[in-house]
Design a protein around this motif. Structure first.
Motif, PDB file in Angstrom:
ATOM      1  N   SER A 168       0.821  -1.220   0.000  1.00  0.00           N
ATOM      2  CA  SER A 168       0.000   0.000   0.000  1.00  0.00           C
ATOM      3  C   SER A 168       0.850   1.264   0.000  1.00  0.00           C
ATOM      4  O   SER A 168       0.400   2.309  -0.454  1.00  0.00           O
ATOM      5  CB  SER A 168      -0.941   0.017   1.206  1.00  0.00           C
ATOM      6  N   ARG A 169       2.067   1.174   0.486  1.00  0.00           N
ATOM      7  CA  ARG A 169       2.975   2.323   0.492  1.00  0.00           C
ATOM      8  C   ARG A 169       3.723   2.458  -0.829  1.00  0.00           C
ATOM      9  O   ARG A 169       4.541   3.353  -0.989  1.00  0.00           O
ATOM     10  CB  ARG A 169       3.982   2.179   1.634  1.00  0.00           C
ATOM     11  N   GLY A 170       3.442   1.554  -1.778  1.00  0.00           N
ATOM     12  CA  GLY A 170       4.131   1.595  -3.066  1.00  0.00           C
ATOM     13  C   GLY A 170       5.583   1.169  -2.955  1.00  0.00           C
ATOM     14  O   GLY A 170       6.408   1.544  -3.787  1.00  0.00           O
ATOM     15  N   ALA A 171       5.913   0.400  -1.933  1.00  0.00           N
ATOM     16  CA  ALA A 171       7.302   0.023  -1.657  1.00  0.00           C
ATOM     17  C   ALA A 171       7.603  -1.436  -1.970  1.00  0.00           C
ATOM     18  O   ALA A 171       8.655  -1.940  -1.582  1.00  0.00           O
ATOM     19  CB  ALA A 171       7.622   0.321  -0.195  1.00  0.00           C
ATOM     20  N   LYS A 191      11.327  -6.058  -2.787  1.00  0.00           N
ATOM     21  CA  LYS A 191      11.710  -7.257  -3.544  1.00  0.00           C
ATOM     22  C   LYS A 191      13.134  -7.180  -4.102  1.00  0.00           C
ATOM     23  O   LYS A 191      13.751  -8.213  -4.357  1.00  0.00           O
ATOM     24  CB  LYS A 191      10.744  -7.462  -4.715  1.00  0.00           C
ATOM     25  N   ALA A 192      13.638  -5.988  -4.293  1.00  0.00           N
ATOM     26  CA  ALA A 192      14.936  -5.782  -4.954  1.00  0.00           C
ATOM     27  C   ALA A 192      16.047  -6.560  -4.254  1.00  0.00           C
ATOM     28  O   ALA A 192      16.243  -6.444  -3.052  1.00  0.00           O
ATOM     29  CB  ALA A 192      15.274  -4.306  -4.996  1.00  0.00           C
ATOM     30  N   GLY A 193      16.748  -7.369  -5.042  1.00  0.00           N
ATOM     31  CA  GLY A 193      17.916  -8.089  -4.554  1.00  0.00           C
ATOM     32  C   GLY A 193      17.634  -9.321  -3.717  1.00  0.00           C
ATOM     33  O   GLY A 193      18.558  -9.983  -3.274  1.00  0.00           O
ATOM     34  N   LYS A 194      16.387  -9.644  -3.495  1.00  0.00           N
ATOM     35  CA  LYS A 194      16.050 -10.827  -2.693  1.00  0.00           C
ATOM     36  C   LYS A 194      16.079 -12.074  -3.575  1.00  0.00           C
ATOM     37  O   LYS A 194      15.737 -12.036  -4.745  1.00  0.00           O
ATOM     38  CB  LYS A 194      14.677 -10.652  -2.062  1.00  0.00           C
ATOM     39  N   SER A 195      16.468 -13.179  -2.987  1.00  0.00           N
ATOM     40  CA  SER A 195      16.507 -14.435  -3.731  1.00  0.00           C
ATOM     41  C   SER A 195      15.095 -14.993  -3.900  1.00  0.00           C
ATOM     42  O   SER A 195      14.179 -14.636  -3.167  1.00  0.00           O
ATOM     43  CB  SER A 195      17.403 -15.451  -3.026  1.00  0.00           C
TER      44      SER A 195
END
Length: 176
Positions: A105-108, A113-117
């Motif tokens: 909901s915060r648009g985050a 997700k960035a860089g997660k396996s």
């Protein structure tokens, strides 16, 4: 000293969530009347979310040492799921969902997700076949929560659920 004290045990019992919200709003308004105090017990997230942190006490036992103020944590509103997690070390699918939904909901979500396996997930197609996908571990749990009919994946463990909750809490703390 209050002249009128209203003590109500679990006002949410047998009430639709809309009625729970209306009732708690009325009780909050009533608590503003001079010399009036409202005391209630609840297990309802709908009621807890409508209160201010300073108006919530967590009672875990019989003596006065087991009564404490609920402190603001990661979510900007009182969450019964978060209270249960922080106070009783009780990870739940509902809290996982709540944290994920808050990040979304915060648009985050993209930043989270960035860089997660990723892990392999067998997506159940409408025709009953499966398609393997690579998804984030947190999404793996979320898919299992939202699609219990899909039994083609191993169920997440309690330790994994706790790990992913901690990961989302850390992300929220680091990105206020």
């Amino acid at each position: 000293m209050p002249s009128v004290v209203y003590a109500i045990e679990e006002p949410e019992t047998s009430q639709h969530p809309d009625h729970q919200r209306a009732l708690i709003d009325a009780l909050v308004a009533l608590s503003g009347v001079p010399r009036t105090q409202i005391i209630l017990t609840s297990h309802s997230p709908e009621i807890i979310k409508r209160l201010k942190f300073e108006n919530i006490l967590l009672i875990t036992g019989q003596d006065s040492a087991s009564i404490r103020q609920v402190q603001e944590h990661e979510l900007p509103y009182p969450s019964l799921n978060e209270v249960n997690y922080v106070a009783f070390d009780e990870p739940s699918s509902e809290y996982h969902n709540e944290l994920y939904g808050y990040i979304e909901s915060r648009g985050a979500l993209a930043a989270y997700k960035a860089g997660k396996s990723t892990v392999a997930y067998n997506r159940l197609n409408r025709d009953g076949t499966t398609t393997q996908q690579q998804i984030l571990s947190t999404e793996y749990v979320r898919h299992q929560i939202h699609h219990p009919e899909n039994t083609s994946n191993p169920r997440f463990t309690a330790a994994q659920l706790n790990q992913f909750i901690e990961d989302m809490r850390a992300h929220i703390q680091a990105n206020p």
